[in-house]
Design a protein around this motif. Structure first.
Motif, PDB file in Angstrom:
ATOM      1  N   PRO A  48     -18.540   0.565 -44.553  1.00  0.00           N
ATOM      2  CA  PRO A  48     -17.958   0.400 -45.892  1.00  0.00           C
ATOM      3  C   PRO A  48     -16.470   0.085 -45.870  1.00  0.00           C
ATOM      4  O   PRO A  48     -15.993  -0.736 -46.645  1.00  0.00           O
ATOM      5  N   MET A  49     -15.723   0.704 -44.957  1.00  0.00           N
ATOM      6  CA  MET A  49     -14.282   0.485 -44.945  1.00  0.00           C
ATOM      7  C   MET A  49     -13.901  -0.900 -44.434  1.00  0.00           C
ATOM      8  O   MET A  49     -12.923  -1.490 -44.880  1.00  0.00           O
ATOM      9  N   VAL A  50     -14.679  -1.437 -43.495  1.00  0.00           N
ATOM     10  CA  VAL A  50     -14.405  -2.804 -43.028  1.00  0.00           C
ATOM     11  C   VAL A  50     -14.665  -3.797 -44.150  1.00  0.00           C
ATOM     12  O   VAL A  50     -13.878  -4.729 -44.379  1.00  0.00           O
ATOM     13  N   VAL A  51     -15.754  -3.600 -44.892  1.00  0.00           N
ATOM     14  CA  VAL A  51     -16.048  -4.479 -46.028  1.00  0.00           C
ATOM     15  C   VAL A  51     -14.935  -4.387 -47.065  1.00  0.00           C
ATOM     16  O   VAL A  51     -14.471  -5.394 -47.593  1.00  0.00           O
ATOM     17  N   ALA A  52     -14.485  -3.156 -47.348  1.00  0.00           N
ATOM     18  CA  ALA A  52     -13.433  -2.964 -48.349  1.00  0.00           C
ATOM     19  C   ALA A  52     -12.129  -3.626 -47.911  1.00  0.00           C
ATOM     20  O   ALA A  52     -11.452  -4.281 -48.713  1.00  0.00           O
ATOM     21  N   THR A  53     -11.768  -3.467 -46.638  1.00  0.00           N
ATOM     22  CA  THR A  53     -10.534  -4.074 -46.135  1.00  0.00           C
ATOM     23  C   THR A  53     -10.600  -5.595 -46.215  1.00  0.00           C
ATOM     24  O   THR A  53      -9.630  -6.261 -46.585  1.00  0.00           O
ATOM     25  N   THR A  54     -11.768  -6.141 -45.876  1.00  0.00           N
ATOM     26  CA  THR A  54     -11.948  -7.591 -45.961  1.00  0.00           C
ATOM     27  C   THR A  54     -11.819  -8.068 -47.399  1.00  0.00           C
ATOM     28  O   THR A  54     -11.153  -9.069 -47.683  1.00  0.00           O
ATOM     29  N   LEU A 182     -10.252 -12.470 -40.051  1.00  0.00           N
ATOM     30  CA  LEU A 182      -8.971 -12.970 -40.558  1.00  0.00           C
ATOM     31  C   LEU A 182      -8.306 -11.942 -41.471  1.00  0.00           C
ATOM     32  O   LEU A 182      -7.121 -11.628 -41.319  1.00  0.00           O
ATOM     33  N   GLN A 183      -9.066 -11.394 -42.420  1.00  0.00           N
ATOM     34  CA  GLN A 183      -8.481 -10.490 -43.404  1.00  0.00           C
ATOM     35  C   GLN A 183      -8.041  -9.168 -42.778  1.00  0.00           C
ATOM     36  O   GLN A 183      -6.976  -8.632 -43.101  1.00  0.00           O
ATOM     37  N   VAL A 184      -8.841  -8.616 -41.881  1.00  0.00           N
ATOM     38  CA  VAL A 184      -8.498  -7.330 -41.272  1.00  0.00           C
ATOM     39  C   VAL A 184      -7.219  -7.435 -40.454  1.00  0.00           C
ATOM     40  O   VAL A 184      -6.334  -6.575 -40.540  1.00  0.00           O
ATOM     41  N   TRP A 185      -7.055  -8.496 -39.667  1.00  0.00           N
ATOM     42  CA  TRP A 185      -5.911  -8.600 -38.765  1.00  0.00           C
ATOM     43  C   TRP A 185      -4.616  -8.999 -39.470  1.00  0.00           C
ATOM     44  O   TRP A 185      -3.521  -8.670 -38.994  1.00  0.00           O
ATOM     45  N   MET A 253     -22.117  -4.735 -48.251  1.00  0.00           N
ATOM     46  CA  MET A 253     -22.031  -3.293 -48.035  1.00  0.00           C
ATOM     47  C   MET A 253     -23.321  -2.783 -47.397  1.00  0.00           C
ATOM     48  O   MET A 253     -24.425  -3.253 -47.714  1.00  0.00           O
ATOM     49  N   PRO A 254     -23.222  -1.783 -46.503  1.00  0.00           N
ATOM     50  CA  PRO A 254     -24.432  -1.191 -45.918  1.00  0.00           C
ATOM     51  C   PRO A 254     -25.188  -0.391 -46.976  1.00  0.00           C
ATOM     52  O   PRO A 254     -24.644  -0.097 -48.047  1.00  0.00           O
ATOM     53  N   PRO A 255     -26.446  -0.019 -46.714  1.00  0.00           N
ATOM     54  CA  PRO A 255     -27.203   0.779 -47.685  1.00  0.00           C
ATOM     55  C   PRO A 255     -26.483   2.090 -47.995  1.00  0.00           C
ATOM     56  O   PRO A 255     -25.879   2.705 -47.113  1.00  0.00           O
ATOM     57  N   LYS A 256     -26.546   2.515 -49.232  1.00  0.00           N
ATOM     58  CA  LYS A 256     -25.956   3.791 -49.634  1.00  0.00           C
ATOM     59  C   LYS A 256     -26.928   4.921 -49.287  1.00  0.00           C
ATOM     60  O   LYS A 256     -28.087   4.896 -49.706  1.00  0.00           O
ATOM     61  N   THR A 257     -26.471   5.882 -48.507  1.00  0.00           N
ATOM     62  CA  THR A 257     -27.308   7.005 -48.094  1.00  0.00           C
ATOM     63  C   THR A 257     -26.575   8.315 -48.364  1.00  0.00           C
ATOM     64  O   THR A 257     -25.386   8.318 -48.728  1.00  0.00           O
ATOM     65  N   GLU A 258     -27.243   9.413 -48.157  1.00  0.00           N
ATOM     66  CA  GLU A 258     -26.622  10.719 -48.341  1.00  0.00           C
ATOM     67  C   GLU A 258     -25.475  10.906 -47.358  1.00  0.00           C
ATOM     68  O   GLU A 258     -24.456  11.527 -47.682  1.00  0.00           O
ATOM     69  N   ALA A 259     -25.628  10.356 -46.153  1.00  0.00           N
ATOM     70  CA  ALA A 259     -24.608  10.529 -45.114  1.00  0.00           C
ATOM     71  C   ALA A 259     -23.329   9.739 -45.386  1.00  0.00           C
ATOM     72  O   ALA A 259     -22.234  10.190 -45.049  1.00  0.00           O
TER      73      ALA A 259
END
Length: 554
Positions: A48-54, A182-185, A253-259
């Motif tokens: 999730p955080m990599v997707v958000a940063t991108t 590109l976006q992360v770096w 985004m990856p599937p939303k789970t309890e974890a």
């Protein structure tokens, strides 16, 4: 014998069945980042955080500084800050349901729009509006970069426009895989160059804050008035369609789970509607920097980000370093946002063209089309009449986003007249749903008339308010009047496997499309009308004779 197709299990490709013309090209291109499709779980490997940063990397554009400066110089700091705040609240509230749907069900804003009041062909109109957003803002960012190249390297503006257009093509070809890297770096470098000068100026000269807060504007007397706030908010609200570009990333985004639910929600809010928090801060910084340098460069050049940061850097470092850093900031920002503009615009154009013509021409064709429109706007010197373009465009963008957000928030969850789960596949939707189309047409039409003074000078500043209010009222009203009957052409797609898994995420069970012979996850396929097999959503879109499209169920 029943004519309704029904598949109880995964089927294999029909032996000897030939793929439709152009299918190989379509499959090859759309499987890089699932252009025009549901994004399957097997591809969504990012956290999730990599997707958000991108996603947040895509809002590194410099236009916010120009927009804020333009509003502040015209109406004064007080009116500008209120306008920015009003627009930010509207953008956040309307963006939240859209971001949630994109991340939860892994589809882009066009696919969301189809099933949220517009219908399979009705959403073509909004796809064109979104595509227009991408080339308008590409042109704006390209203009800003050209200004930087002229100041730093002496390039004439026309050549700077061309360079800023051509340099993004290699980067946008490779879709999400290249864009995420590109976006992360580049994001840490961009943040340092943007925030550093502001902190230095305030720390070394606190009087700049007092001058900033006291600035009355060229058209005002320093007081706050409703008309100025709403005119400024209308310009800021042209950015409301930015949520579409955020969703182009959030759909991975990856599937939303309890974890992972805490990090999942944090990423969705931060990179979805939360983009506007940083956007509003940048607009306010734009006002601050414009007021700071206005005595040196005058009101005409003060909204130019290259001038703003050149003078800000000049106050804190050796003169030989000023121009290189200012140009570097502008170039990094332009690349970060314009690869997103080119990418998202190509998706929107391709999506519309494929549905209307039932032929997939290749996404790169529309990368070039989008860039061609943007270059034409740059060569026409759109920067000089920026606020007029954005003020007009915002009426259409507001009407669209508010209509879709209201359909999700009110029609789906409160009135329960709109199907809860999103639907985007041909054959499952009506061609046109009057709920969204009527609400959007009325809201945009009346607000544009107000913007061009057709309803009097007094009402002109209220056009963005009218667009939002009319869309918000008409969307549920049309759902009630039509009793929700134009959302789904049929409720059964002929496949027994549930669409969602036990956690409410789209099912990862795969099926083989008997036309293109590729495997796709459950949400991307339906049963075929004429064969005991399944067909994927893109092959349905390119089916010229409707051979595979399921019949309507009355």
């Amino acid at each position: 014998m029943s004519t309704e197709p029904r598949l109880a299990e995964v089927t294999e490709a029909e032996p000897g069945r030939e793929a439709a013309p152009g299918t190989d090209q379509a499959v090859k291109e759309t499987l890089e980042d699932y252009t025009l499709r549901f994004a399957p779980r097997s591809y969504r490997r990012w956290t999730p955080m990599v997707v958000a940063t991108t996603a947040l990397g895509g809002i590194a554009y410099m236009a916010d500084f120009s927009i804020g400066a333009g509003i502040g110089l015209a109406h004064g700091t007080g009116n500008a800050l209120l306008a920015i705040a009003v627009a930010a609240v509207v953008i956040f509230v309307t963006g939240f349901p859209l971001a949630y749907y994109g991340a939860r069900y892994n589809i882009d804003l066009d696919l969301i729009t189809r099933g949220s009041g517009f219908g399979y062909f009705g959403s073509v109109l909004t796809s064109v509006i979104f595509a227009s957003f991408t080339f308008i803002f590409f042109a704006l960012e390209g203009s800003i970069m050209a200004q930087g190249l002229k100041l730093g390297l002496g390039l004439p503006l026309w050549l700077g426009y061309l360079v800023s257009t051509l340099m993004v093509i290699p980067l946008v070809i490779y879709g999400m895989t290249a864009l995420s890297k590109l976006q992360v770096w580049t994001t840490p470098i961009w943040l340092l160059l943007m925030v550093g000068p502001l902190v230095y100026l305030i720390a070394t000269d606190p009087g700049t804050v007092d001058r900033f807060l006291a600035y009355a504007g060229t058209d005002g007397d320093g007081g706050v008035n409703t008309a100025s706030v709403l005119l400024g908010a209308g310009v800021c609200l042209s950015l409301i369609a930015q949520i579409g570009e955020q969703i182009d990333y959030l759909r991975f985004m990856p599937p939303k789970t309890e974890a992972n639910k805490r990090s999942w929600w944090t990423a969705v809010v931060m990179a979805g509607p939360g983009w506007v928090v940083l956007g509003a801060l940048k607009q306010a910084i734009g006002v601050f920097l414009a007021v700071y340098i206005i005595a040196e460069v005058g009101p005409t050049a003060a909204p130019e980000p290259i001038q703003q940061f050149k003078h800000a850097f000049d106050a804190m470092m050796p003169s030989w370093l000023v121009l290189p850093l200012a140009v570097a900031l502008v170039v990094i920002s332009q690349i970060k946002i314009n690869v997103t503009n080119a990418y998202s615009g190509s998706l929107a154009w391709t999506n519309s063209f494929t549905r209307v013509t039932r032929r997939y021409p290749g996404r790169m064709v529309f990368v070039l089309v989008n860039l061609g429109f943007a270059l034409a706007l740059m060569e026409a010197d759109m920067f000089s009449f920026l606020n007029s373009i954005l003020g007009f465009y915002s009426n259409c963008a507001i009407a669209w986003v508010v209509t879709v957000a209201t359909d999700i928030g009110v029609n789906k969850y409160v009135l329960k007249l709109s199907p809860h789960a999103p639907e985007f596949r041909r054959g499952m939707l009506y061609a046109v749903n009057p709920v969204g189309v009527v609400a959007f047409a009325a809201a945009s039409g009346l607000s544009i008339a107000m913007y061009f003074h057709a309803l009097g000078d007094t009402l002109q500043p209220y056009s963005p308010v009218a667009a939002a209010v009319i869309a918000f009222v008409l969307t549920p009203l049309m759902a009630v009047v039509t009793k929700g009957r134009y959302y789904l052409r049929r409720t059964d797609d002929g496949i027994a496997e549930p669409m969602l898994d036990e956690d409410g995420n789209p099912s990862a069970v795969t099926y083989e499309c008997h036309v293109c012979r590729q495997r796709f996850e459950r949400p991307d396929v339906t049963a075929c009308r004429t064969h005991d097999a399944v067909v994927c959503s893109l092959c349905l879109s390119t089916d010229k004779v409707g051979d595979h499209v399921l019949p309507a169920v009355v």
